[in-house]
Design a protein around this motif. Structure first.
Motif, short mmCIF file in Angstrom:
data_model
loop_
_atom_site.label_atom_id
_atom_site.label_comp_id
_atom_site.label_asym_id
_atom_site.label_seq_id
_atom_site.Cartn_x
_atom_site.Cartn_y
_atom_site.Cartn_z
N LEU A 126 -1.85 6.73 11.60
CA LEU A 126 -3.11 6.99 10.89
C LEU A 126 -2.89 7.90 9.69
N PHE A 127 -2.11 8.93 9.89
CA PHE A 127 -1.82 9.88 8.81
C PHE A 127 -1.09 9.19 7.66
N MET A 128 -0.10 8.39 7.98
CA MET A 128 0.67 7.69 6.94
C MET A 128 -0.20 6.69 6.20
N TYR A 129 -1.03 5.93 6.91
CA TYR A 129 -1.92 4.97 6.26
C TYR A 129 -2.90 5.69 5.33
N GLY A 130 -3.41 6.83 5.76
CA GLY A 130 -4.32 7.60 4.92
C GLY A 130 -3.64 8.14 3.68
N GLU A 131 -2.41 8.61 3.82
CA GLU A 131 -1.66 9.14 2.68
C GLU A 131 -1.33 8.07 1.65
N THR A 132 -1.01 6.87 2.12
CA THR A 132 -0.60 5.80 1.20
C THR A 132 -1.77 4.97 0.70
N GLY A 133 -2.96 5.25 1.20
CA GLY A 133 -4.14 4.52 0.73
C GLY A 133 -4.33 3.17 1.39
N ALA A 134 -3.66 2.91 2.47
CA ALA A 134 -3.82 1.65 3.20
C ALA A 134 -4.99 1.81 4.17
N TYR A 135 -6.18 1.91 3.60
CA TYR A 135 -7.36 2.24 4.41
C TYR A 135 -7.77 1.12 5.36
N ASP A 136 -7.51 -0.13 5.01
CA ASP A 136 -7.84 -1.21 5.93
C ASP A 136 -7.00 -1.10 7.21
N TYR A 137 -5.71 -0.78 7.06
CA TYR A 137 -4.87 -0.58 8.23
C TYR A 137 -5.28 0.68 9.01
#
Length: 173
Positions: A126-137
């Motif tokens: 969750l943290f990595m997806y939030g940092e990279t902007g992969a909000y759908d994931y």
């Protein structure tokens, strides 16, 4: 704690002090002690789930009706039997309520601890997806956590209703 004044005197201040602490604030301390990894997450989850269980069990045992204790004593039940056969059975509802509250804390703390102190796990994901902007994931992962938490809560609720089926209010949760 509920049956021994000395134990209550020792443990009650510890429980009161640690119960009000935000459990996520302890994660950096656990990182210092246990390093980055699953041990930190496990200790944080254990600490956060143990406290509601202790408090609800204490109140459940402490609130055992005196008539049950007196009746068991009149039938020759010893001190150990009073605790195991009377007080803990009377406290079942409180114990299971503490477990249910602890289950909610477990999901919250596990995700938070993994975000802060893990190399792998859904919290780190969750943290990595939030940092990279992969909000759908990220939202898909949040949805998966919500589904897992709901399923675990429903399973525990079914167990509670089964264990307390002798109570008139069982099955009404």
């Amino acid at each position: 704690m509920a049956t021994c004044p000395r134990a209550h005197g020792f443990f009650d201040p510890l429980v009161k002090v640690t119960y009000s602490l935000p459990k996520t604030a302890l994660v950096p301390l656990f990182i210092l002690w246990f390093g980055i990894g699953s041990t930190t997450s496990i200790v944080a989850v254990a600490m956060s789930t143990m406290l509601p269980l202790i408090v609800y069990t204490y109140h459940g045992v402490h609130d055992t009706p005196n008539i049950l204790i007196w009746s068991a004593q009149a039938m020759g039940t010893g001190q150990r039997g009073l605790i195991w056969k009377v007080s803990l059975r009377s406290a079942q509802h409180g114990i299971l309520t503490g477990l249910r509250i602890g289950l909610g804390f477990a999901f919250l703390i596990a995700i938070a601890a993994e975000m802060i102190a893990a190399k792998v796990g859904i919290g780190k994901l969750l943290f990595m997806y939030g940092e990279t902007g992969a909000y759908d994931y990220m939202f898909a992962a949040v949805f998966a956590v919500v589904i897992a938490a709901y399923a675990a809560d429903q399973a525990l609720l079914s167990i509670t209703n089964h264990c307390l089926r002798w109570q008139p209010s069982a099955g009404q949760h």
